[in-house]
Design a protein around this motif. Structure first.
Motif, PDB file in Angstrom:
ATOM      1  N   MET A  74       0.824  -1.210   0.000  1.00 26.67           N
ATOM      2  CA  MET A  74       0.000   0.000   0.000  1.00 26.67           C
ATOM      3  C   MET A  74       0.857   1.259   0.000  1.00 26.67           C
ATOM      4  O   MET A  74       1.916   1.311   0.629  1.00 26.67           O
ATOM      5  N   ASP A  75       0.370   2.301  -0.692  1.00 27.83           N
ATOM      6  CA  ASP A  75       1.039   3.601  -0.624  1.00 27.83           C
ATOM      7  C   ASP A  75       0.525   4.364   0.601  1.00 27.83           C
ATOM      8  O   ASP A  75      -0.330   3.879   1.355  1.00 27.83           O
ATOM      9  N   ASP A  76       1.032   5.569   0.816  1.00 27.97           N
ATOM     10  CA  ASP A  76       0.683   6.330   2.019  1.00 27.97           C
ATOM     11  C   ASP A  76      -0.806   6.623   2.103  1.00 27.97           C
ATOM     12  O   ASP A  76      -1.397   6.576   3.193  1.00 27.97           O
ATOM     13  N   ASP A  77      -1.427   6.939   0.967  1.00 29.55           N
ATOM     14  CA  ASP A  77      -2.863   7.240   0.975  1.00 29.55           C
ATOM     15  C   ASP A  77      -3.678   6.016   1.367  1.00 29.55           C
ATOM     16  O   ASP A  77      -4.647   6.120   2.138  1.00 29.55           O
ATOM     17  N   ALA A  78      -3.286   4.852   0.858  1.00 27.33           N
ATOM     18  CA  ALA A  78      -4.006   3.626   1.184  1.00 27.33           C
ATOM     19  C   ALA A  78      -3.826   3.254   2.648  1.00 27.33           C
ATOM     20  O   ALA A  78      -4.762   2.802   3.313  1.00 27.33           O
ATOM     21  N   LEU A  79      -2.598   3.462   3.179  1.00 28.49           N
ATOM     22  CA  LEU A  79      -2.353   3.191   4.592  1.00 28.49           C
ATOM     23  C   LEU A  79      -3.181   4.115   5.478  1.00 28.49           C
ATOM     24  O   LEU A  79      -3.739   3.696   6.490  1.00 28.49           O
ATOM     25  N   SER A  80      -3.257   5.376   5.082  1.00 32.47           N
ATOM     26  CA  SER A  80      -4.071   6.331   5.838  1.00 32.47           C
ATOM     27  C   SER A  80      -5.535   5.925   5.836  1.00 32.47           C
ATOM     28  O   SER A  80      -6.221   5.981   6.870  1.00 32.47           O
ATOM     29  N   GLU A  81      -6.009   5.468   4.708  1.00 29.08           N
ATOM     30  CA  GLU A  81      -7.404   5.042   4.595  1.00 29.08           C
ATOM     31  C   GLU A  81      -7.688   3.824   5.462  1.00 29.08           C
ATOM     32  O   GLU A  81      -8.723   3.765   6.151  1.00 29.08           O
ATOM     33  N   ILE A  82      -6.776   2.860   5.459  1.00 26.77           N
ATOM     34  CA  ILE A  82      -7.018   1.654   6.251  1.00 26.77           C
ATOM     35  C   ILE A  82      -6.931   1.961   7.742  1.00 26.77           C
ATOM     36  O   ILE A  82      -7.669   1.389   8.554  1.00 26.77           O
ATOM     37  N   ARG A  83      -6.060   2.904   8.121  1.00 25.83           N
ATOM     38  CA  ARG A  83      -6.006   3.328   9.530  1.00 25.83           C
ATOM     39  C   ARG A  83      -7.327   3.971   9.937  1.00 25.83           C
ATOM     40  O   ARG A  83      -7.873   3.667  11.004  1.00 25.83           O
ATOM     41  N   ASN A  84      -7.836   4.840   9.114  1.00 29.67           N
ATOM     42  CA  ASN A  84      -9.088   5.537   9.434  1.00 29.67           C
ATOM     43  C   ASN A  84     -10.271   4.588   9.498  1.00 29.67           C
ATOM     44  O   ASN A  84     -11.187   4.774  10.305  1.00 29.67           O
ATOM     45  N   ARG A  85     -10.258   3.573   8.653  1.00 34.07           N
ATOM     46  CA  ARG A  85     -11.406   2.671   8.548  1.00 34.07           C
ATOM     47  C   ARG A  85     -11.357   1.523   9.541  1.00 34.07           C
ATOM     48  O   ARG A  85     -12.384   1.127  10.102  1.00 34.07           O
ATOM     49  N   GLU A  86     -10.176   0.973   9.792  1.00 29.99           N
ATOM     50  CA  GLU A  86     -10.056  -0.279  10.529  1.00 29.99           C
ATOM     51  C   GLU A  86      -9.616  -0.130  11.984  1.00 29.99           C
ATOM     52  O   GLU A  86      -9.880  -1.017  12.794  1.00 29.99           O
ATOM     53  N   ILE A  87      -8.906   0.977  12.316  1.00 30.96           N
ATOM     54  CA  ILE A  87      -8.201   1.031  13.604  1.00 30.96           C
ATOM     55  C   ILE A  87      -8.554   2.289  14.375  1.00 30.96           C
ATOM     56  O   ILE A  87      -8.532   3.397  13.837  1.00 30.96           O
ATOM     57  N   GLY A  88      -8.863   2.123  15.666  1.00 27.08           N
ATOM     58  CA  GLY A  88      -9.011   3.241  16.576  1.00 27.08           C
ATOM     59  C   GLY A  88      -7.834   3.252  17.534  1.00 27.08           C
ATOM     60  O   GLY A  88      -7.527   2.233  18.161  1.00 27.08           O
ATOM     61  N   PHE A  89      -7.157   4.385  17.656  1.00 28.72           N
ATOM     62  CA  PHE A  89      -5.939   4.480  18.459  1.00 28.72           C
ATOM     63  C   PHE A  89      -6.221   5.148  19.803  1.00 28.72           C
ATOM     64  O   PHE A  89      -6.916   6.165  19.875  1.00 28.72           O
ATOM     65  N   VAL A  90      -5.639   4.578  20.866  1.00 29.60           N
ATOM     66  CA  VAL A  90      -5.680   5.177  22.200  1.00 29.60           C
ATOM     67  C   VAL A  90      -4.248   5.233  22.704  1.00 29.60           C
ATOM     68  O   VAL A  90      -3.563   4.200  22.750  1.00 29.60           O
ATOM     69  N   PHE A  91      -3.795   6.446  23.089  1.00 26.48           N
ATOM     70  CA  PHE A  91      -2.403   6.624  23.488  1.00 26.48           C
ATOM     71  C   PHE A  91      -2.290   6.998  24.965  1.00 26.48           C
ATOM     72  O   PHE A  91      -3.219   7.545  25.561  1.00 26.48           O
ATOM     73  N   GLN A  92      -1.122   6.748  25.530  1.00 26.73           N
ATOM     74  CA  GLN A  92      -0.878   7.058  26.934  1.00 26.73           C
ATOM     75  C   GLN A  92      -1.071   8.552  27.218  1.00 26.73           C
ATOM     76  O   GLN A  92      -1.589   8.936  28.266  1.00 26.73           O
ATOM     77  N   GLY A  93      -0.662   9.398  26.280  1.00 26.11           N
ATOM     78  CA  GLY A  93      -0.705  10.841  26.498  1.00 26.11           C
ATOM     79  C   GLY A  93      -2.001  11.512  26.085  1.00 26.11           C
ATOM     80  O   GLY A  93      -2.057  12.747  25.999  1.00 26.11           O
ATOM     81  N   PHE A  94      -3.046  10.751  25.791  1.00 25.80           N
ATOM     82  CA  PHE A  94      -4.384  11.231  25.447  1.00 25.80           C
ATOM     83  C   PHE A  94      -4.446  11.882  24.057  1.00 25.80           C
ATOM     84  O   PHE A  94      -5.351  11.602  23.275  1.00 25.80           O
ATOM     85  N   ASN A  95      -3.495  12.794  23.760  1.00 22.51           N
ATOM     86  CA  ASN A  95      -3.431  13.461  22.446  1.00 22.51           C
ATOM     87  C   ASN A  95      -4.712  14.217  22.100  1.00 22.51           C
ATOM     88  O   ASN A  95      -5.149  14.224  20.946  1.00 22.51           O
ATOM     89  N   LEU A  96      -5.307  14.858  23.095  1.00 23.27           N
ATOM     90  CA  LEU A  96      -6.474  15.705  22.853  1.00 23.27           C
ATOM     91  C   LEU A  96      -6.009  17.118  22.511  1.00 23.27           C
ATOM     92  O   LEU A  96      -4.939  17.560  22.923  1.00 23.27           O
ATOM     93  N   ILE A  97      -6.850  17.837  21.752  1.00 23.05           N
ATOM     94  CA  ILE A  97      -6.540  19.220  21.401  1.00 23.05           C
ATOM     95  C   ILE A  97      -7.080  20.126  22.496  1.00 23.05           C
ATOM     96  O   ILE A  97      -8.294  20.143  22.756  1.00 23.05           O
ATOM     97  N   PRO A  98      -6.214  20.894  23.180  1.00 21.61           N
ATOM     98  CA  PRO A  98      -6.625  21.658  24.364  1.00 21.61           C
ATOM     99  C   PRO A  98      -7.737  22.675  24.111  1.00 21.61           C
ATOM    100  O   PRO A  98      -8.549  22.938  25.003  1.00 21.61           O
ATOM    101  N   SER A  99      -7.778  23.237  22.909  1.00 22.15           N
ATOM    102  CA  SER A  99      -8.757  24.291  22.627  1.00 22.15           C
ATOM    103  C   SER A  99     -10.142  23.762  22.279  1.00 22.15           C
ATOM    104  O   SER A  99     -11.090  24.538  22.158  1.00 22.15           O
ATOM    105  N   LEU A 100     -10.271  22.444  22.118  1.00 26.48           N
ATOM    106  CA  LEU A 100     -11.550  21.845  21.747  1.00 26.48           C
ATOM    107  C   LEU A 100     -12.184  21.168  22.956  1.00 26.48           C
ATOM    108  O   LEU A 100     -11.480  20.605  23.804  1.00 26.48           O
ATOM    109  N   ASN A 101     -13.523  21.193  23.013  1.00 29.69           N
ATOM    110  CA  ASN A 101     -14.193  20.469  24.092  1.00 29.69           C
ATOM    111  C   ASN A 101     -14.271  18.975  23.748  1.00 29.69           C
ATOM    112  O   ASN A 101     -13.773  18.536  22.710  1.00 29.69           O
ATOM    113  N   ALA A 102     -14.906  18.212  24.631  1.00 28.94           N
ATOM    114  CA  ALA A 102     -14.893  16.755  24.487  1.00 28.94           C
ATOM    115  C   ALA A 102     -15.500  16.306  23.164  1.00 28.94           C
ATOM    116  O   ALA A 102     -14.885  15.531  22.416  1.00 28.94           O
TER     117      ALA A 102
END
Length: 231
Positions: A74-102
């Protein structure tokens, strides 16, 4: 067919005397609906394996099939698509955007997928309800505890209804009470049919998984007994 099928995967960084072999002949098969913990200390190769499992990186050699699709082709676009479609990521550092609400944090990936506004809001609210945070939907990360922020991060991961939840040290920054809350949510997701992959150094977390493997010096040591995971 395995949902995840990794065959003889190696990952090397650099060349010559500076070459580092982060993964060595890794074999791993994961069925749809499993709850697997991958246990390893710092420097064991677990972050490299997580990046490959999450299609954030590709192997130097060997084969990785996700849902029957060969990742290396797969090229980068295809990898990005499969990540968006197949996988939900949860990280130790939360990675939330401070200026946005929940709910804005939860719906942001849906926005980038081009989803209509009404559908985004519906899915975001369903996800926040699943983690018990509809009453905090208008709160920003700074107005929430660490446990609540991680629950928002899980809601963001599940909003698009991916088949796989990939959680990298999901309780690493949390106290005991929040850790139990997060694991309860992950167990509920597993019961609903999701495939859960938790990468952790915490043996107490690993023991809650349906299956466990240990990674050490870039190699997987397959195990089905928690006692065998100890250093």
């Amino acid at each position: 067919m395995w949902l995840i099928d990794i065959q003889n995967v190696c990952k090397t960084y650099g060349e010559g005397p500076t070459c580092v072999q982060a993964l060595k002949e890794v074999w791993l098969q994961i069925a749809r609906g499993e709850f697997l913990a991958i246990v390893g200390n710092s420097g064991s190769g677990k972050s490299t394996l997580m990046n490959i499992l999450g299609c954030l990186d590709t192997p130097t050699s060997g084969s990785y099939l996700l849902n029957g699709q060969r990742i290396a082709d797969m090229d980068d676009d295809a990898l990005s698509e499969i990540r968006n479609r197949e996988i939900g990521f949860v990280f130790q550092g939360f990675n939330l955007i401070p200026s946005l609400n929940a709910w804005e944090n939860v719906e942001l990936p849906l926005f980038y997928r081009g989803m209509p506004k009404n559908k985004r809001k519906q899915l975001a609210m369903q996800a926040l309800d699943a983690v018990g945070l509809t009453n905090r939907m208008n709160h920003k990360p700074s107005e929430m505890s660490g446990g609540q922020q991680q629950r928002v991060a899980i809601a963001r991961a599940i909003a698009a209804k991916p088949e796989i939840i990939l959680a990298d040290e999901p309780t690493g920054n949390l106290d005991g009470h929040s850790e139990r809350e997060i694991m309860k949510i992950l167990h509920a997701l597993h019961q609903s049919g999701k495939t859960i992959l938790v990468i952790t150094h915490n043996l107490d977390i690993a023991q809650q998984a349906q299956k466990r493997v240990r990674i050490q010096d870039g190699r997987l040591l397959h195990s089905c007994k928690a006692v065998q995971l100890a250093d």
